[in-house]
Enzyme design. Structure first.
Site, PDB file in Angstrom:
ATOM      1  N   PHE A 155      38.957  44.308  54.824  1.00 21.84           N
ATOM      2  CA  PHE A 155      39.744  44.244  53.471  1.00 21.84           C
ATOM      3  C   PHE A 155      38.606  44.111  52.458  1.00 21.84           C
ATOM      4  O   PHE A 155      38.770  44.702  51.203  1.00 21.84           O
ATOM      5  CB  PHE A 155      40.498  43.164  53.593  1.00 21.84           C
ATOM      6  CG  PHE A 155      41.453  43.250  52.384  1.00 21.84           C
ATOM      7  CD1 PHE A 155      42.645  44.151  52.469  1.00 21.84           C
ATOM      8  CD2 PHE A 155      41.404  42.337  51.335  1.00 21.84           C
ATOM      9  CE1 PHE A 155      43.568  43.960  51.413  1.00 21.84           C
ATOM     10  CE2 PHE A 155      42.375  42.329  50.307  1.00 21.84           C
ATOM     11  CZ  PHE A 155      43.403  43.295  50.490  1.00 21.84           C
ATOM     12  N   GLU A 156      37.379  43.679  52.761  1.00 22.54           N
ATOM     13  CA  GLU A 156      36.518  43.525  51.804  1.00 22.54           C
ATOM     14  C   GLU A 156      35.395  44.725  51.596  1.00 22.54           C
ATOM     15  O   GLU A 156      34.698  44.600  50.671  1.00 22.54           O
ATOM     16  CB  GLU A 156      35.413  42.239  52.002  1.00 22.54           C
ATOM     17  CG  GLU A 156      36.044  40.934  51.839  1.00 22.54           C
ATOM     18  CD  GLU A 156      37.305  40.442  52.772  1.00 22.54           C
ATOM     19  OE1 GLU A 156      37.244  40.919  53.860  1.00 22.54           O
ATOM     20  OE2 GLU A 156      38.481  40.215  52.227  1.00 22.54           O
ATOM     21  N   ALA A 199      35.986  47.577  62.151  1.00 21.15           N
ATOM     22  CA  ALA A 199      36.933  47.557  63.058  1.00 21.15           C
ATOM     23  C   ALA A 199      38.109  47.046  63.123  1.00 21.15           C
ATOM     24  O   ALA A 199      38.287  45.692  62.830  1.00 21.15           O
ATOM     25  CB  ALA A 199      36.347  47.213  64.507  1.00 21.15           C
ATOM     26  N   ILE A 253      41.824  46.348  64.583  1.00 20.76           N
ATOM     27  CA  ILE A 253      42.454  46.595  65.839  1.00 20.76           C
ATOM     28  C   ILE A 253      43.899  45.859  65.773  1.00 20.76           C
ATOM     29  O   ILE A 253      44.081  44.880  65.659  1.00 20.76           O
ATOM     30  CB  ILE A 253      41.560  45.768  66.966  1.00 20.76           C
ATOM     31  CG1 ILE A 253      40.262  46.532  67.041  1.00 20.76           C
ATOM     32  CG2 ILE A 253      42.258  45.974  68.329  1.00 20.76           C
ATOM     33  CD1 ILE A 253      39.405  45.791  67.976  1.00 20.76           C
ATOM     34  N   THR A 270      46.487  41.599  64.944  1.00 18.73           N
ATOM     35  CA  THR A 270      46.937  41.306  63.849  1.00 18.73           C
ATOM     36  C   THR A 270      48.356  41.930  63.547  1.00 18.73           C
ATOM     37  O   THR A 270      48.663  43.185  63.740  1.00 18.73           O
ATOM     38  CB  THR A 270      45.779  41.482  62.486  1.00 18.73           C
ATOM     39  OG1 THR A 270      46.724  41.054  61.300  1.00 18.73           O
ATOM     40  CG2 THR A 270      45.601  42.932  62.549  1.00 18.73           C
ATOM     41  N   HIS A 306      49.156  42.208  60.417  1.00 15.78           N
ATOM     42  CA  HIS A 306      48.967  42.945  59.107  1.00 15.78           C
ATOM     43  C   HIS A 306      47.811  43.917  59.054  1.00 15.78           C
ATOM     44  O   HIS A 306      47.161  44.471  58.050  1.00 15.78           O
ATOM     45  CB  HIS A 306      48.574  41.897  57.979  1.00 15.78           C
ATOM     46  CG  HIS A 306      47.416  41.112  58.103  1.00 15.78           C
ATOM     47  ND1 HIS A 306      47.454  39.856  58.725  1.00 15.78           N
ATOM     48  CD2 HIS A 306      46.083  41.305  57.678  1.00 15.78           C
ATOM     49  CE1 HIS A 306      46.111  39.254  58.822  1.00 15.78           C
ATOM     50  NE2 HIS A 306      45.391  40.323  58.213  1.00 15.78           N
ATOM     51  N   ARG A 356      35.033  54.229  71.211  1.00 11.57           N
ATOM     52  CA  ARG A 356      34.458  54.939  69.906  1.00 11.57           C
ATOM     53  C   ARG A 356      33.235  54.388  69.406  1.00 11.57           C
ATOM     54  O   ARG A 356      32.951  54.840  68.393  1.00 11.57           O
ATOM     55  CB  ARG A 356      35.745  54.973  68.849  1.00 11.57           C
ATOM     56  CG  ARG A 356      36.949  55.877  69.436  1.00 11.57           C
ATOM     57  CD  ARG A 356      38.090  55.693  68.643  1.00 11.57           C
ATOM     58  NE  ARG A 356      39.399  56.058  69.379  1.00 11.57           N
ATOM     59  CZ  ARG A 356      40.491  56.253  69.061  1.00 11.57           C
ATOM     60  NH1 ARG A 356      40.906  55.527  68.023  1.00 11.57           N
ATOM     61  NH2 ARG A 356      41.479  56.479  70.059  1.00 11.57           N
TER      62      ARG A 356
HETATM   63  N1  INI Z   1      39.608  42.431  59.565  1.00  8.55           N
HETATM   64  C1  INI Z   1      38.755  43.450  60.180  1.00  8.55           C
HETATM   65  O1  INI Z   1      37.783  44.094  59.804  1.00  8.55           O
HETATM   66  N2  INI Z   1      39.497  43.799  61.413  1.00  8.55           N
HETATM   67  C2  INI Z   1      40.626  43.211  61.748  1.00  8.55           C
HETATM   68  O2  INI Z   1      41.318  43.775  62.750  1.00  8.55           O
HETATM   69  C3  INI Z   1      41.331  42.135  61.009  1.00  8.55           C
HETATM   70  N3  INI Z   1      42.415  41.627  61.531  1.00  8.55           N
HETATM   71  O3  INI Z   1      42.875  41.838  62.655  1.00  8.55           O
HETATM   72  O4  INI Z   1      43.150  40.943  60.823  1.00  8.55           O
HETATM   73  C4  INI Z   1      40.638  41.927  59.918  1.00  8.55           C
HETATM   74  N4  INI Z   1      41.092  40.799  58.993  1.00  8.55           N
HETATM   75  C5  INI Z   1      40.517  40.110  57.967  1.00  8.55           C
HETATM   76  C6  INI Z   1      40.643  40.961  56.477  1.00  8.55           C
HETATM   77  O5  INI Z   1      39.735  42.248  56.764  1.00  8.55           O
HETATM   78  C7  INI Z   1      39.744  39.994  55.479  1.00  8.55           C
HETATM   79  O6  INI Z   1      38.562  39.619  55.923  1.00  8.55           O
HETATM   80  C8  INI Z   1      40.508  38.828  55.489  1.00  8.55           C
HETATM   81  O7  INI Z   1      42.020  39.143  55.163  1.00  8.55           O
HETATM   82  C9  INI Z   1      40.258  38.021  53.876  1.00  8.55           C
HETATM   83  O8  INI Z   1      40.250  39.054  53.011  1.00  8.55           O
END
Ligand code: INI
Length: 163
Positions: free
Chosen positions: A64-65, A87, A89, A93, A95, A134
């Site tokens: 997300f970042e 990654a 997956i 999660t 979400h 992958r």
């Molecule tokens: N971030 C990932 O890079 N991969 C994931 O599978 C994942 N899951 O499963 O939740 C994930 N969550 C964290 C997200 O990217 C943020 O870091 C978090 O929500 C804070 O903003």
């Protein structure tokens, strides 16, 4: 296939990253996988001639970042391309769709807004086994992303030079 055209990049299969600067933004979430993507990317960049000192690796908490960090690096003007590695997956999660979708959308928005190629080297898989496949020695999305980064940087440079 017609040969009646002038190609912008006639030797696109012969990639050369010599002199290019590439930033890699790597998600720490699922780092068992993202470290494998990073290893593949760094090895591929070396093979393409990108010098060690011309590669920056920036870790972020998760996928997300990735868009914000990638866009900020792109806006510095110091990099020919940014390679985003992560990654996401589904098994992990509820979400998944938000994290994966926002990461993809954010990366596309960022490259279109900055004009710097930002490569989508983010795995979005159903499970860890698929992510392992992958990010392996035989199929590594990080390595593929490195090649895409060099190809797109070269192509945009050619457009801007008017080749
Ligand atoms: N971030 C990932 O890079 N991969 C994931 O599978 C994942 N899951 O499963 O939740 C994930 N969550 C964290 C997200 O990217 C943020 O870091 C978090 O929500 C804070 O903003």
């Amino acid at each position: 296939m017609s040969t009646n055209f002038r190609a912008a990049n006639p030797d696109a299969s012969a990639l050369d990253g010599t002199g290019m600067k590439v930033a890699i933004v790597c998600g720490r979430f699922n780092d068992l996988i993202t470290n494998r993507l990073l290893d593949g990317a760094l090895e591929a960049l070396s093979g393409l001639g990108v010098a060690d000192d011309d590669r920056l690796v920036a870790w972020v908490p998760g996928a997300f970042e990735i868009p914000l960090a990638s866009k900020t690096l792109a806006l510095t003007g110091r990099y020919d391309a940014v390679l985003a590695l992560g990654a996401v997956i589904r098994g992990d999660t509820a979400h998944f769709d938000f994290v994966a979708g926002e990461c993809a959308r954010g990366i596309q928005d960022a490259q279109l807004e900055t004009g710097v190629p930002i490569v989508f080297g983010v795995l979005t898989t159903e499970n860890v086994d698929q992510a392992m496949e992958r990010s392996s020695d035989t199929h590594n999305v990080g390595a593929e992303g490195a090649r895409t980064a060099v190809e797109m940087a070269d192509l945009l440079h050619r457009f801007r030079r008017g080749d």
